[in-house]
Design an enzyme around this catalytic site. Structure first.
Site, PDB file in Angstrom:
ATOM      1  N   TYR A  60      39.038 -30.886  33.376  1.00  0.00           N
ATOM      2  CA  TYR A  60      38.508 -29.524  33.387  1.00  0.00           C
ATOM      3  C   TYR A  60      39.552 -28.546  32.859  1.00  0.00           C
ATOM      4  O   TYR A  60      40.750 -28.815  32.903  1.00  0.00           O
ATOM      5  CB  TYR A  60      38.041 -29.128  34.792  1.00  0.00           C
ATOM      6  CG  TYR A  60      39.104 -29.228  35.863  1.00  0.00           C
ATOM      7  CD1 TYR A  60      40.009 -28.198  36.083  1.00  0.00           C
ATOM      8  CD2 TYR A  60      39.197 -30.358  36.665  1.00  0.00           C
ATOM      9  CE1 TYR A  60      40.982 -28.297  37.048  1.00  0.00           C
ATOM     10  CE2 TYR A  60      40.169 -30.469  37.641  1.00  0.00           C
ATOM     11  CZ  TYR A  60      41.057 -29.424  37.826  1.00  0.00           C
ATOM     12  OH  TYR A  60      42.021 -29.531  38.795  1.00  0.00           O
ATOM     13  N   TYR A  77      34.748 -28.674  40.968  1.00  0.00           N
ATOM     14  CA  TYR A  77      35.015 -28.866  42.388  1.00  0.00           C
ATOM     15  C   TYR A  77      33.937 -28.201  43.235  1.00  0.00           C
ATOM     16  O   TYR A  77      33.466 -27.105  42.907  1.00  0.00           O
ATOM     17  CB  TYR A  77      36.352 -28.228  42.771  1.00  0.00           C
ATOM     18  CG  TYR A  77      37.576 -28.985  42.344  1.00  0.00           C
ATOM     19  CD1 TYR A  77      38.015 -30.081  43.067  1.00  0.00           C
ATOM     20  CD2 TYR A  77      38.313 -28.585  41.240  1.00  0.00           C
ATOM     21  CE1 TYR A  77      39.167 -30.769  42.700  1.00  0.00           C
ATOM     22  CE2 TYR A  77      39.470 -29.256  40.859  1.00  0.00           C
ATOM     23  CZ  TYR A  77      39.887 -30.348  41.590  1.00  0.00           C
ATOM     24  OH  TYR A  77      41.024 -31.017  41.227  1.00  0.00           O
ATOM     25  N   ARG A 108      43.178 -30.057  32.576  1.00  0.00           N
ATOM     26  CA  ARG A 108      43.756 -31.060  33.457  1.00  0.00           C
ATOM     27  C   ARG A 108      43.200 -32.433  33.105  1.00  0.00           C
ATOM     28  O   ARG A 108      41.996 -32.590  32.948  1.00  0.00           O
ATOM     29  CB  ARG A 108      43.404 -30.803  34.928  1.00  0.00           C
ATOM     30  CG  ARG A 108      43.915 -29.574  35.603  1.00  0.00           C
ATOM     31  CD  ARG A 108      45.401 -29.465  35.851  1.00  0.00           C
ATOM     32  NE  ARG A 108      46.261 -30.624  35.882  1.00  0.00           N
ATOM     33  CZ  ARG A 108      46.601 -31.323  36.961  1.00  0.00           C
ATOM     34  NH1 ARG A 108      46.113 -31.017  38.135  1.00  0.00           N
ATOM     35  NH2 ARG A 108      47.447 -32.331  36.894  1.00  0.00           N
ATOM     36  N   HIS A 140      43.496 -35.989  43.959  1.00  0.00           N
ATOM     37  CA  HIS A 140      44.592 -35.522  44.810  1.00  0.00           C
ATOM     38  C   HIS A 140      44.727 -36.443  46.019  1.00  0.00           C
ATOM     39  O   HIS A 140      43.727 -36.845  46.612  1.00  0.00           O
ATOM     40  CB  HIS A 140      44.309 -34.110  45.313  1.00  0.00           C
ATOM     41  CG  HIS A 140      44.223 -33.072  44.240  1.00  0.00           C
ATOM     42  ND1 HIS A 140      45.291 -32.289  43.878  1.00  0.00           N
ATOM     43  CD2 HIS A 140      43.203 -32.690  43.439  1.00  0.00           C
ATOM     44  CE1 HIS A 140      44.925 -31.461  42.920  1.00  0.00           C
ATOM     45  NE2 HIS A 140      43.659 -31.680  42.618  1.00  0.00           N
ATOM     46  N   HIS A 198      41.890 -36.508  37.568  1.00  0.00           N
ATOM     47  CA  HIS A 198      42.858 -36.862  38.609  1.00  0.00           C
ATOM     48  C   HIS A 198      42.205 -36.804  39.977  1.00  0.00           C
ATOM     49  O   HIS A 198      41.191 -36.144  40.178  1.00  0.00           O
ATOM     50  CB  HIS A 198      44.067 -35.925  38.575  1.00  0.00           C
ATOM     51  CG  HIS A 198      43.724 -34.485  38.828  1.00  0.00           C
ATOM     52  ND1 HIS A 198      43.269 -33.654  37.835  1.00  0.00           N
ATOM     53  CD2 HIS A 198      43.744 -33.752  39.956  1.00  0.00           C
ATOM     54  CE1 HIS A 198      43.024 -32.455  38.349  1.00  0.00           C
ATOM     55  NE2 HIS A 198      43.294 -32.483  39.636  1.00  0.00           N
TER      56      HIS A 198
END
Lengths: 208, 262
Positions: B167, B128, B177, B182, B180
């Protein structure tokens, strides 16, 4: 077998995660990307109403402030009217007030602040006066579905005592978990609040 | 901004007509909490100290809940729904180019028009762009990882991005995870406010994700998994995934005076 109703089902909620800032407050994530950003300042110079600062923290079950939480607030204007077509009450609309803001907590202190105005009292469907309040929605890592609560004002004692929603709370001691405390600091009106996710002081959250 | 990426094309197709006529005035359907993750879900460790333990107070929807913020095109910039371009500095972001599209509906099947959809994600390496993310995968200089769109009058939205990578995270020692994106959606009243995540069909991390498995209902979980939508893909450009989002059903009629930009 009876006929099917065939309603769809609501999409399941998921946690906003620790990096909710990237999408909703990118400046807090450390970068600038959108031409227009949403913020924790709800007022413009032309907004009508008493300027107030809301300042508070969200605490976990150990009393530690959440430092990655995101709050949104939604409120009526100073005349007690929401800036939305479903509110057909008599209060005047004010073009300079959307009534919505979002804020992330400070990454060190966990402090959340909003610059807004004190909302007016609204009238509910049954015609009852409701004490001035601000609707709050809380998301964060570890919160699986956004939490709804309200903030009322400590200097509205009589209105709070008659408020139909506060009076739905069976335990009088829990009603105070929704009341923000008024003070003045450097000529500014500040309302301080604490939202407790757990514990003896757990804030009242709503299934709306 | 760079000159290489072809412009984002509207991939819309198969937009069904709304199923239900307007209902009576006021309020939203009762939320079915059995399809949502419980607040206290010990397998997802962060929820343990952050979950209320008292019962929620049931509120009949008042004007405070059936109203909500109104957004319009004035709130958005022209590249906000193009994550391939909206942070590009000297080239395209690295990764599989994808289109994500779908409709925001309510439980009666009606599209939710003119509503704000915001989305954010990791880059193709699973990192991120956030000052608190220290995962060793590299930051992509051409990828911000966030965008937003306003649904049209049928509730349809779309955006273009690169497929995010999975990640690791500190839940179990070896928790990862699934890839995905959000999503944050407003709807027409504050009681419809929703944050969720979209996953990708075929990802083997889905059934073992401690966050996804907080959802008690298998069908509700499956509805967060976007299928590959080859029909909406742009040949020799981008694959497409379809993700419809369903908000609370509303008994109120739509507001004709709630046009974009007001």
């Amino acid at each position: 077998m009876p006929q099917q109703l065939n309603y769809l089902k609501e999409t399941a909620s998921q946690t906003a995660g620790p990096y909710v800032h990237i999408g909703l407050i990118p400046a807090m994530a450390g970068f600038d990307i959108f031409e227009k950003n949403f913020s924790n300042v709800l007022t413009t110079p032309d907004t009508e109403g008493e300027r107030i600062t809301l300042e508070g923290k969200v605490l976990d079950g150990t009393g530690t402030p959440l430092r990655d939480v995101l709050l949104e607030i939604w409120q009526a204007n100073a005349s007690g009217r929401y800036n939305h077509p479903a509110d057909r009450s008599a209060g005047a609309l004010n073009d300079e007030f959307r009534g919505w803001g979002r804020a992330g907590s400070d990454f060190e202190s966990g402090l959340v602040t909003f610059e807004t105005i004190k909302p007016g009292a609204i009238t509910d469907k049954a015609g009852r006066k409701c004490a001035p309040h601000i609707n709050v929605w809380i998301v964060a890592r570890g919160i699986n579905i956004g939490l709804n609560t309200r903030l009322y004002f400590s200097d509205e004692e009589a209105a709070n005592a008659a408020d139909p929603v506060l009076n739905l709370i069976e335990q009088p001691s829990r009603r105070s978990t929704l009341v923000a405390r008024r003070s003045e600091r450097g000529g500014k009106v500040v309302y301080s609040f604490t939202i407790n996710l757990q514990g003896p002081e757990e804030t009242v959250f709503f299934d709306v | 901004m760079n000159a290489q990426a072809p412009a984002l094309r509207d991939p819309r197709l198969n937009r069904p007509e709304p199923l239900a006529p307007p209902l009576g005035d006021g309020g939203f359907f009762q939320r079915d909490r059995s399809i949502h993750p419980p607040a206290h879900a010990p397998g997802y460790k962060s929820s343990v100290l952050r979950s209320p333990r008292q019962s929620l107070l049931s509120l009949e929807g008042s004007v405070s809940e059936i109203t909500g913020p109104v957004f319009g095109h004035n709130d958005l910039g022209p590249l906000d729904n193009d994550l391939i371009r909206n942070y590009a500095k000297d080239g395209d972001p690295v990764g599989e180019r994808i289109i994500v599209h779908g409709r925001v509906l309510d439980e009666t099947g009606r599209g939710v028009p003119n509503t704000l959809v915001e989305f954010w994600q990791a880059n193709a390496g699973g990192r991120y762009r956030h000052k608190k993310d220290t995962y060793l995968a590299p930051i992509d200089p051409n990828f911000g990882g966030c965008g937003r769109a306003l649904t049209d009058d049928t509730g349809y939205y779309y955006f273009r991005t690169v497929k995010p990578g999975p990640y690791p995270w500190r839940n179990y020692v070896n928790s990862w995870r699934p890839a995905h994106i959000h999503f944050s959606v407003f709807g027409s009243g504050f009681a419809q406010r929703l944050i969720t995540q979209m996953y990708f069909e075929g990802d083997p991390l889905i059934p073992i994700c401690p966050i996804l498995t907080t959802i008690p209902d298998k069908d509700a979980l499956d509805r967060l998994v976007a299928p590959l939508d080859l029909n909406a893909s742009a040949p020799f450009d981008s694959l497409a995934y379809r993700f419809d989002i369903v908000l609370r059903g509303q008994r109120s009629t739509y507001f004709e005076n709630r046009t974009a930009g007001n």
